[in-house]
Design an enzyme around this catalytic site. Sequence first.
Site, short mmCIF file in Angstrom:
data_model
loop_
_atom_site.label_atom_id
_atom_site.label_comp_id
_atom_site.label_asym_id
_atom_site.label_seq_id
_atom_site.Cartn_x
_atom_site.Cartn_y
_atom_site.Cartn_z
N GLU A 162 -10.91 -25.64 -1.51
CA GLU A 162 -10.84 -27.04 -1.92
C GLU A 162 -12.11 -27.82 -1.56
O GLU A 162 -12.06 -28.82 -0.83
CB GLU A 162 -9.61 -27.71 -1.31
N GLU A 368 -2.00 -21.33 -3.93
CA GLU A 368 -1.20 -22.32 -3.19
C GLU A 368 -0.34 -23.04 -4.21
O GLU A 368 -0.82 -23.39 -5.30
CB GLU A 368 -2.06 -23.36 -2.45
C1 BGP Z 1 -3.98 -27.81 0.65
C2 BGP Z 1 -4.62 -27.05 1.78
C3 BGP Z 1 -3.63 -26.36 2.67
C4 BGP Z 1 -2.34 -27.11 2.92
C5 BGP Z 1 -1.79 -27.77 1.66
C6 BGP Z 1 -0.66 -28.74 1.91
O1 BGP Z 1 -4.84 -28.86 0.29
O2 BGP Z 1 -5.50 -26.08 1.26
O3 BGP Z 1 -4.31 -26.00 3.85
O4 BGP Z 1 -2.39 -27.88 4.02
O5 BGP Z 1 -2.78 -28.47 0.96
O6 BGP Z 1 -1.15 -29.96 2.39
P1 BGP Z 1 -0.44 -30.77 3.56
O7 BGP Z 1 -0.35 -29.82 4.68
O8 BGP Z 1 -1.33 -31.93 3.87
O9 BGP Z 1 0.88 -31.19 3.03
#
Ligand code: BGP
Length: 469
Positions: A162, A368
């Site tokens: 990201e 993800e």
């Molecule tokens: C993405 C990241 C992850 C994870 C996910 C959920 O942006 O790559 O590492 O954290 O988001 O986000 P959050 O934990 O803020 O809900």
Amino acid sequence: MGFPKEFLWGASTSAFQIEGAYNEDGKGLTSMDVRSFKTSDTIADTKIAMDHYHRYKEDVQLMKELGMTCYRMSISWARIIPDGNGEINQKGIDFYNDLINELVANGIAPIVTLYHFDFPMALIEQYGGFASRQCIDDFVRYCRVCFENFGDRVKYWLTINEQMVITRMPLFQGIDEEDPIERTRLGWQTYHHMCIGHALAIKEYRKMHLKGQIGPVLSYPTYYAASVRPEDVLTAKKVEDMMVYCLMDVHYYGKHPQYLIHSLTKDGVMFKMEPEDEALLSDAKPDFIALNWYTTGIIGAYCDGEEINDDHAAFMPRRDRNIPGLAQFYLNPFTEYNEWNWNTDPVGLHYALLRMYERYHLPLMVVENGLGHRDVLSEDGHVHDDYRTAYLKGMVENMGHAIDDGVEMIAYSPWSFIDVLSSSNGIEKRYGIVYIDRTDSDPKELKRIPKDSYYWYQQCIKNNGNIKE
Ligand code: BGP
């Protein structure tokens, strides 16, 4: 049609969100350690996290029982090179060697991210991180060390997680500049240097003739126009270009797109480029695109100060976010939002995969995708997360539709395997299909408990995504 036979089914995590052992066996501090210590005393930090560092064997066994054929993980740069650019830490190499060997021995292909938010603090202290050009060489050296040590077993490498999020959150790179214009410009300077780092890491990998593939991981919020009003349609396209496609365009074409350069120059935040940069960026087309895909957003032309005309964005309540002078965000009444305002839109995934594939014609993986929820451990000792099962089911179905439409897909690896520390909400916002019995303030025994969604996903994998009910 349906999912190809060789399709990989997995689940994902990242180092700082699960490993713990933040200062063990020589590991250096990272930006994410420091950030988590500052956040609040009552929110779990990276010190113990999910203690995966000491329990990886148990975790891999749960992956095996689930039937996973891939696992998306990340390597912590500061475990391998504690100060970012000095001595190599053999104990760090040993840990990842053991983990990768354990995965491979259990028939699970590691998909490895090289840099997932946890940046060595020492490099921020030495020269300000990726805002400095010096970081490019240090990143490429670190990548080379990983390729040399793990490249015989890792067949899928992801460069930077990201990058656009890192650009837009300069604090992730330790940038706490007060002047907003200068802060934004520094964010874009890190962006440019990361683009070169990404391109050179790909070239380095190819020079080594290892038998694997390499590509970026994009955050891919997908946008719909708030209405058919031409201004709304145009604005939605412009925002998507600046949030998603400009990055993939430079990775694919080896050149920053003109629309990015114009926009940053107009706003006075354009990054510095050196004469040799064009050559450095060229010839590094990735093998695939990995996507972090969670939400869709609704965008219309900016209308603060204007009266909102409901003919233009019928039924869409405005959201408290905008890009002054450019865009206005709305909520989508046809999708549901969780407590953190992330919506669930499985059809949006189908749409997003088609758009990404038609633009670049590269194979895709979703690494993800998941639902954050305050899960509860029931008195019967289980976690009944039927909402997550419904979420996953919708996503798998729609990925299948995209495949039927001709999209080439390599893997699906939802977020997350075990519960992880959320990037900003500690442990309370859970994504895992395996519950970790801890709270923000009490690590308890950190017991692993497969949730109901784990068992649903197990059947889904067994049937290669052919889910009838
Ligand atoms: C993405 C990241 C992850 C994870 C996910 C959920 O942006 O790559 O590492 O954290 O988001 O986000 P959050 O934990 O803020 O809900």
